[in-house]
Design a protein around this motif. Structure first.
Motif, PDB file in Angstrom:
ATOM      1  N   ASN B 134       0.808  -1.225   0.000  1.00 52.03           N
ATOM      2  CA  ASN B 134       0.000   0.000   0.000  1.00 52.03           C
ATOM      3  C   ASN B 134       0.837   1.268   0.000  1.00 52.03           C
ATOM      4  O   ASN B 134       0.288   2.370  -0.099  1.00 52.03           O
ATOM      5  CB  ASN B 134      -0.917   0.017   1.228  1.00 52.03           C
ATOM      6  CG  ASN B 134      -2.062  -0.982   1.113  1.00 52.03           C
ATOM      7  OD1 ASN B 134      -2.221  -1.626   0.073  1.00 52.03           O
ATOM      8  ND2 ASN B 134      -2.835  -1.119   2.163  1.00 52.03           N
ATOM      9  N   TYR B 135       2.167   1.123   0.132  1.00 49.36           N
ATOM     10  CA  TYR B 135       3.020   2.300   0.304  1.00 49.36           C
ATOM     11  C   TYR B 135       4.070   2.431  -0.781  1.00 49.36           C
ATOM     12  O   TYR B 135       5.069   3.120  -0.598  1.00 49.36           O
ATOM     13  CB  TYR B 135       3.709   2.236   1.683  1.00 49.36           C
ATOM     14  CG  TYR B 135       2.725   2.239   2.820  1.00 49.36           C
ATOM     15  CD1 TYR B 135       2.230   1.043   3.327  1.00 49.36           C
ATOM     16  CD2 TYR B 135       2.262   3.431   3.366  1.00 49.36           C
ATOM     17  CE1 TYR B 135       1.302   1.048   4.358  1.00 49.36           C
ATOM     18  CE2 TYR B 135       1.343   3.434   4.401  1.00 49.36           C
ATOM     19  CZ  TYR B 135       0.863   2.241   4.881  1.00 49.36           C
ATOM     20  OH  TYR B 135      -0.059   2.238   5.908  1.00 49.36           O
ATOM     21  N   THR B 136       3.854   1.805  -1.926  1.00 44.24           N
ATOM     22  CA  THR B 136       4.850   1.844  -3.006  1.00 44.24           C
ATOM     23  C   THR B 136       4.687   3.068  -3.896  1.00 44.24           C
ATOM     24  O   THR B 136       5.413   3.222  -4.866  1.00 44.24           O
ATOM     25  CB  THR B 136       4.737   0.582  -3.882  1.00 44.24           C
ATOM     26  OG1 THR B 136       3.409   0.534  -4.421  1.00 44.24           O
ATOM     27  CG2 THR B 136       5.012  -0.675  -3.082  1.00 44.24           C
ATOM     28  N   ILE B 142      -2.531  -0.507  -4.475  1.00 41.49           N
ATOM     29  CA  ILE B 142      -3.145  -0.354  -3.156  1.00 41.49           C
ATOM     30  C   ILE B 142      -4.380  -1.259  -3.079  1.00 41.49           C
ATOM     31  O   ILE B 142      -5.271  -1.192  -3.915  1.00 41.49           O
ATOM     32  CB  ILE B 142      -3.558   1.112  -2.901  1.00 41.49           C
ATOM     33  CG1 ILE B 142      -2.303   1.994  -2.858  1.00 41.49           C
ATOM     34  CG2 ILE B 142      -4.323   1.240  -1.592  1.00 41.49           C
ATOM     35  CD1 ILE B 142      -2.598   3.474  -2.727  1.00 41.49           C
TER      36      ILE B 142
END
Lengths: 285, 154, 278
Positions: B134-136, B142
């Protein structure tokens, strides 16, 4: 004596019909299948109906088979059953159910049928056309990224449905999203403010405190000429600062993902409440 | 019988057979019931899965951290995957630099004094579910899961 | 009557009697078909056939047996709520006290399997005070024992099994005796590492001792040299973290090892114990 003997023979013979009850006759299978259908046990019901559909040519059975498959999620099988109803009294209902199945199978791309203009029903039938347009409108809202006109979306509906679709349209066109770029800029200026902009106050304040503390420790150690410690705190501070900017951008993206998710869920809930705009069929009373 | 009649017969046969096959697939079977109590403990994976030298170095440091520090200083991370596993998974998803930024952001969220973790879903063992995907910064990766959901630990 | 007529009448009489004897009641045939599916572990289809039987059975002759077997089928498929529903129907249609008792026990067994133990124990208490089942105390105590096993209360389980089932009683005593005392492990950890040694985790204990000695020395040294801020930082962020970690670990190791022993015993009971099981 003669009559006594005749009466005595009739007693065992009279028990024969009761002991020869046929559970698997087409009539009894149909009765049992109807009972299962009314209980909501669609998987068992469809298996029973399938076993008698060839020996018992009946439009209602064929339509119930289509309904059962639709209820248990076998949309392709449900649509294949439509073939048998093409000349029956349930033709229009079967067409609508077939559209509902196509929609449920791929709600985000259902609207593409109207783009390729190959319609799986007769366009002369206004009821089915209106139903198709309703599902297409919903599919546009769910899956399309293009700008669509408001009238195109809400025209197939009326009354309460029109109001609800209008509000969904407003949410689609003006979503309450946050800008990831803005969140990053905010956090670059004041650490943690980007997260506060997205609504994560706890994370924002923690980021502000951590970065500030490390910056202070670095400054204080440089002032006290503790160079090693100062550089360690500087390095840590830099990483926390960069991580906070990165995290603010990611937080805004996750926020937007939540907005999209809640939008889709809202539409799905509306569709469930409205039974996908299909009438409720009561075969049980 | 003409060729068309044969075709129609075989199509009908195929439809009937496939109907029953699909129905059979949906019928529930005997379940594999176990008396054992659920064990939420997931043992550490110390193995080196890749030949990549950068990953080897990263994994070596992580293994050392797990053995000498993480397994001794108690359960401080409210998230799953834990911060060290988060860093490893992030490095696999992206690169070492981006993974470092993700890690420091995760560490900040971990240290949230206000304990504002209400917007995360849970895993069965009670921790908050926070995967690195979710944090790429790739919106398409996400996978938003609402807070009410419970995610399988494994 | 002529002799031919008499012979004809006798033949008809014999034939009708024979038909009556040999033509099996089709309801019984349906029941046997469903039972055969159940015995072959084809539970979904067994449920279908039992439901078919119940739908057409106006007399209610098969209500108890069919509902009970539907419940057993659902139980095998781990559909516990459905299983309890059909066992309740079986209980309502039971015609003897034994059948009522068997139905209630089946409901208790399902509650044990799905680990709603408090519900199972409540139902067992209801059976205990029910005067109709005063002669079934052994069975009630037996299933109480199983309920306590699944609740991880091995001492109470052993008491429930007592004299009536010495094998299970001995097993429960053995498991209970093998457990680590979690409270003791935590208390011993007041001295860093000792709790871990108690649970057999010697490496973890040694590392824990090492860290606590190091951070303790640095904290005290900082205070001794009037570096109060450094002392507070090291003491709170490092020494306290490793000290509380040592307490947590002792508890965690004790709980994990107890869980392993519990699951080992439960595996034995499921796979090797020959006797009535949930």
């Amino acid at each position: 004596m003669k009559y006594c003997l005749i009466f005595f023979f009739l007693i065992p013979l009279s028990t024969l019909p009761q002991s020869s009850f046929d559970f698997h006759s087409p009539e009894n299978i149909k009765k049992f299948a109807d009972h299962l259908f009314c209980q909501g046990d669609y998987l068992r019901a469809v298996e029973e109906y399938e076993s008698i559909k060839n020996s018992n040519l009946n439009d209602t059975i064929d339509f119930k088979i289509m309904l059962c498959y639709s209820e248990i999620g076998l949309y392709q099988m449900s649509n294949l059953s439509e073939v048998r109803l093409s000349k029956s009294i349930f033709k229009k209902e079967a067409e609508c159910l077939s559209l509902k199945n196509r929609f449920k199978a791929s709600p985000n791309s259902f609207y593409k049928i109207s783009e390729i203009k190959v319609y799986p029903f007769s366009k002369e039938d206004r009821l089915t056309l209106n139903y198709f347009q309703k599902l297409t409108s919903v599919s546009f809202l769910l899956g399309s990224n293009e700008l669509i006109s408001k009238d195109e979306i809400i025209n197939p509906f009326d009354g309460y449905e029109k109001k609800t679709m209008l509000s969904f349209y407003e949410m689609k066109v003006n979503p309450a999203c946050k800008s990831p770029a803005l969140a990053g800029v905010f956090s670059a200026v004041i650490p943690g403010s980007g997260k506060m902009y997205v609504g994560e106050w706890g994370d924002g304040i923690t980021a502000l405190l951590a970065t500030s503390l490390l910056a202070f420790l670095a400054y204080d150690n440089f002032r006290a000429d503790h160079k090693t410690r100062a550089w360690i705190f500087t390095g840590l501070g830099a990483f926390f600062y960069a991580g906070n900017v990165y995290g603010s951008i990611a937080a805004a993206q996750i926020f937007n993902a939540r907005i999209n998710f809640e939008f889709s869920e809202g539409i799905n809930l509306f569709l469930e409440q409205k039974n996908y705009f299909m009438p409720e069929y009561d075969f049980c009373n | 019988m003409t060729l068309n009649s044969y075709k129609f017969f075989f199509i009908l046969l195929f439809l009937s057979t496939s109907a029953f096959c699909q129905i059979d697939n949906l019928k529930w079977q005997k379940a594999d019931l176990s008396y054992e109590k659920p064990d939420n403990f997931i043992p550490r994976n110390y193995s080196f899965e890749s030949d990549d030298p950068v990953e080897f170095v990263t994994k070596s440091f992580t293994n050392a951290y797990w053995f000498f520090v993480s397994d001794v200083d108690g359960d401080n991370c409210p998230f799953r995957p834990s911060c060290s596993v988060f860093f490893l998974d992030a490095a696999k998803e992206t690169n070492i630099f981006q993974a470092s930024l993700m890690f420091f952001d995760r560490f900040t969220r971990d240290t949230n004094f206000a304990k504002g973790h209400y917007h995360y879903p849970h895993v069965r063992s009670g921790y908050f579910y926070d995967p690195p995907q979710n944090y790429t910064l790739n919106q398409g990766k996400i996978n938003y899961i609402p807070p009410a959901f419970i995610v399988d630990d494994k | 009557m002529t002799s031919v007529t008499k012979i004809f009448i006798v033949i008809i009489f014999i034939l009708s009697g024979a038909i009556r004897i040999f033509s099996q009641d089709s309801f019984q045939q349906q029941f046997d078909l469903a039972k055969k599916l159940f015995d072959e572990e084809n539970y979904f289809d067994a449920v279908t056939e039992f439901k078919r039987l119940l739908f057409f059975d106006d007399t209610g002759k098969y209500s108890y047996e069919a509902n009970k077997l539907i419940g057993l089928s659902y139980k095998q498929g781990a559909k516990f709520s459905d299983a309890i529903h059909y066992f309740s129907l079986a209980e309502n249609n039971a015609s003897t006290e034994d059948e009522v008792f068997e139905s209630k026990i089946e409901i208790i067994k399902v509650n044990i399997l799905r680990r709603t133990i408090s519900r199972a124990l409540t139902l067992l208490d209801d059976l205990r005070i029910d005067k109709r089942f005063n002669n079934r105390m052994d069975d009630i105590n037996y299933w109480s024992g199983w309920a306590y096993i699944f609740a991880d209360e091995w001492e109470k389980a052993s008491t429930s099994f007592n004299d009536h089932n010495p094998e299970l009683s001995a097993l429960c005593d053995s498991v209970n005796g093998d457990f680590y005392n979690v409270t003791l492990a935590k208390t011993l950890s007041i001295i860093p590492g000792v709790g871990q040694f108690y649970t057999g985790e010697y490496v973890s204990g040694l590392i824990s001792i090492g860290w606590n000695v190091l951070w303790g020395y640095l904290t005290i040294n900082a205070f001794a040299e009037d570096r109060v801020f450094d002392g507070i930082m090291v003491g709170t962020l490092l020494w306290w973290r490793f000290y509380s970690g040592n307490l947590q670990n002792a508890e965690k190791f004790a709980q994990q090892k107890n869980l392993e022993k519990t699951n080992s015993a439960l595996r034995y009971l499921q796979n090797n114990y020959i006797g009535s099981k949930p």
